[in-house]
Design an enzyme around this catalytic site. Structure first.
Site, short mmCIF file in Angstrom:
data_model
loop_
_atom_site.label_atom_id
_atom_site.label_comp_id
_atom_site.label_asym_id
_atom_site.label_seq_id
_atom_site.Cartn_x
_atom_site.Cartn_y
_atom_site.Cartn_z
CD GLN A 275 -3.18 -0.33 0.13
OE1 GLN A 275 -3.24 0.86 -0.16
NE2 GLN A 275 -4.00 -1.24 -0.39
CE LYS B 26 -11.74 -1.87 2.51
NZ LYS B 26 -11.58 -2.82 3.61
CG ASP C 199 -8.82 -6.93 4.69
OD1 ASP C 199 -9.17 -6.48 3.59
OD2 ASP C 199 -7.64 -7.19 4.98
CD GLU D 155 -6.66 -9.80 2.96
OE1 GLU D 155 -6.32 -8.62 2.79
OE2 GLU D 155 -6.24 -10.50 3.92
#
Length: 345
Positions: free
Chosen positions: A41, A150, A208, A212
């Site tokens: 990120q 997201k 989350d 995943e």
């Protein structure tokens, strides 16, 4: 704050209309945003914030692949690129974007530089929610905020460059300064969010981790492998098995779902496909429901967290990961995929 209805439930959503970029820049005009970690990120959020006009610096371990990537992206050592501890000292808002395992190992360095009035920002609720395992307990006199795009870092950056943006979740865990909400909104808009959906740290990480391991990555990979195997065992060629399992799914059907929903995709397929899909949908749902319930329970009880910490924190983790991904990449299924992608018109 807009109040939008999702089905029968009304939710709080921050939009660009009520919190435009100029307002975000004004809100953070005296702040130095320190991006800690330049892995998944970190690059996307750092570059988006920089391109949007915020004061940004990067903290990353020197003599690492990520440090070299930061230099390639235009961050200058001693000016906008520093070792993690120096970036922590200089930043007023510390955006903690190291991996979950990395956050644990660097926590003491970050913690001692969290002086009164600073903000600690996460893009994942992992470290705070499972603090009994991570040891991440922030001082009481700092803001603690969640801005969770997201999508992967690559998607965050790609959509930003396309002038689209990505949806994100936001949460306030600790408001020591009285301005945590404004800081959160400004950061969310700054990293390229189109909309910011209200949540809390626990709900974010539970959904989350489930996503995943489930539909987003683990489940879809497993189902693809299962169908491909059945087709190959019954005499279908690799190209045919891949086209009917992956290529049509990703190139034709998923775009229709993203465009206007599952019913829209069904409505734009043949009657034979519609009938078969509607008949088998319930069977697949009932077959997988127990697996998803087990998965959510493991997430909620911290079992998955323990697994992440034990494996991802090991010195040889990256080497073992590369071997696992190599095995996947070199399987017949994904080798067939490489050739099919080359043949796309």
């Amino acid at each position: 704050m807009a109040k939008l209805r999702f089905g029968n439930i009304q939710e709080n959503v921050i939009t660009r209309e009520e919190f435009p970029l100029p307002k975000a820049l004004t809100t953070l005009k005296e702040e130095t945003l320190a991006i800690l970690g330049y892995g998944v990120q970190g690059p996307a959020q750092a570059l988006n914030l920089r391109d949007n006009g915020f004061k940004v610096i990067v903290g990353q371990r020197k003599n690492s692949r990520s440090w070299d990537e930061a230099v390639k992206d235009g961050w200058v050592e001693g000016e906008t690129l520093f070792e993690i501890e120096e970036a922590c000292k200089r930043g007023t808002i510390l955006m903690y974007l190291l991996s979950d395992a990395g956050q644990i190992s660097c926590w003491e360095t970050v913690k001692k530089n969290l002086t009164k009035g600073k903000a600690l920002v996460f893009s994942h609720g992992f470290g705070i929610t499972y603090n009994d395992q991570t040891g991440i307990i922030p001082p009481k006199d700092v803001d603690v905020i969640l801005i969770a795009p997201k999508g992967s870092g690559k998607s965050v950056r790609r959509l930003f460059l396309q002038s689209k943006g990505i949806n994100s979740s936001y949460a306030i865990f600790q408001d020591a300064t009285g301005k945590a909400f404004e800081r959160a909104c400004a950061l969310g808009i700054g990293v390229g969010s189109g909309y910011l959906f209200e949540t809390d740290f626990k709900k974010e990480v539970y959904s989350d981790l489930t996503g995943e391991r489930g539909v987003l990555m683990g489940a879809v990979a497993g189902i693809i492998e299962a169908q491909y195997r059945v087709l190959r065992e019954n005499g279908h060629s690799p190209s045919e098995a891949f086209n009917e399992t992956v290529e049509e799914f990703t190139q034709s059907l998923i775009p229709l779902i993203g465009e206007n929903g599952m019913d829209w995709m069904y409505a734009n397929c043949s009657t034979t496909a519609q009938r078969g899909a509607l008949d088998w949908k319930e069977k697949f749902r009932e077959a997988t429901l127990p697996v998803f319930k087990e998965l959510y329970e493991r997430v909620a009880t911290g079992v998955e967290t323990k697994r992440v910490i034990e494996t991802c924190g090991k010195p040889d983790y990256r080497e073992k990961l590369d071997a696992e991904l190599k095995e996947m990449r070199e399987s017949e299924l994904w080798q067939a995929g490489t050739m099919v992608r080359k043949l796309r018109p």
